[in-house]
Enzyme design. Sequence first.
Site, PDB file in Angstrom:
ATOM      1  N   VAL A 181       0.842  -1.196   0.000  1.00 12.10           N
ATOM      2  CA  VAL A 181       0.000   0.000   0.000  1.00 12.10           C
ATOM      3  C   VAL A 181       0.874   1.243   0.000  1.00 12.10           C
ATOM      4  O   VAL A 181       1.658   1.476   0.925  1.00 12.10           O
ATOM      5  CB  VAL A 181      -0.940   0.016   1.224  1.00 12.10           C
ATOM      6  CG1 VAL A 181      -1.804   1.268   1.206  1.00 12.10           C
ATOM      7  CG2 VAL A 181      -1.803  -1.242   1.249  1.00 12.10           C
ATOM      8  N   LYS A 182       0.738   2.049  -1.055  1.00 12.76           N
ATOM      9  CA  LYS A 182       1.523   3.273  -1.179  1.00 12.76           C
ATOM     10  C   LYS A 182       0.770   4.422  -0.517  1.00 12.76           C
ATOM     11  O   LYS A 182      -0.363   4.743  -0.893  1.00 12.76           O
ATOM     12  CB  LYS A 182       1.795   3.589  -2.644  1.00 12.76           C
ATOM     13  CG  LYS A 182       2.843   4.680  -2.845  1.00 12.76           C
ATOM     14  CD  LYS A 182       2.916   5.130  -4.289  1.00 12.76           C
ATOM     15  CE  LYS A 182       3.518   4.102  -5.188  1.00 12.76           C
ATOM     16  NZ  LYS A 182       3.750   4.659  -6.557  1.00 12.76           N
ATOM     17  N   VAL A 183       1.415   5.054   0.470  1.00 12.77           N
ATOM     18  CA  VAL A 183       0.785   6.075   1.313  1.00 12.77           C
ATOM     19  C   VAL A 183       1.611   7.359   1.259  1.00 12.77           C
ATOM     20  O   VAL A 183       2.838   7.311   1.373  1.00 12.77           O
ATOM     21  CB  VAL A 183       0.686   5.585   2.775  1.00 12.77           C
ATOM     22  CG1 VAL A 183       0.040   6.635   3.660  1.00 12.77           C
ATOM     23  CG2 VAL A 183      -0.078   4.261   2.853  1.00 12.77           C
TER      24      VAL A 183
END
Length: 216
Positions: free
Chosen positions: A86-88
């Site tokens: 998950v890219k945050v």
Amino acid sequence: MKFFIDTANLDEIREAMDLGILDGVTTNPSLMAKEGIKGEESIIKHYVDICEIVDGDVSAEVIATDFDGIVKEGEALAALHPQIVVKVPMIKDGVKAIKHLSSKGIKTNCTLVFSTGQAILAAKAGATYVSPFIGRLDDISTDGVELVAQIVDIYRYYEFDTEVLAASIRHAMHITQCAEAGADVVTCPLKPIMGLLKHPLTDIGLEKFLADHRKA
């Protein structure tokens, strides 16, 4: 050093896989739109399609910027496939979300990092990857590769597990410079990767070998 390709183009991903050097993929809504992929269902399917091509991690970016929204999107993305990371974004609620997601065993990639301070916060929160954007720093006359080297030194000194994923790679030289700086991963379009193959002396040497062979 691991090689990730930064794209949503399945043909480019397959080409990098065929080269035998691909370790993963990073992508985002802008890259999806570039390939004409629109709508939540189409985007979700595309993430799964990418995961079925590659063996390594695939970074999928959240759209939300508030804690609850990031967590909700992140958990949904992580549930799509075991390879999803998950890219945050590096914002206050993003750091909080990284801590929450990491505590649940979900891999995260903290993106849009432009300083060592931001990188320290990402590592403290438990990010799997931190993505300093070196090309965008170069654009404002700041040494992006030097930032990668500084983050690598800090992480090694404090024995952080977070991997340094150099992003916003513009050309083949960036890749070799990041390797010298100790980056764990580089992510870039296919063109800079293919650029590593090129050297004029290789072309000249090969042509000479072939010419000599034709004379034999």
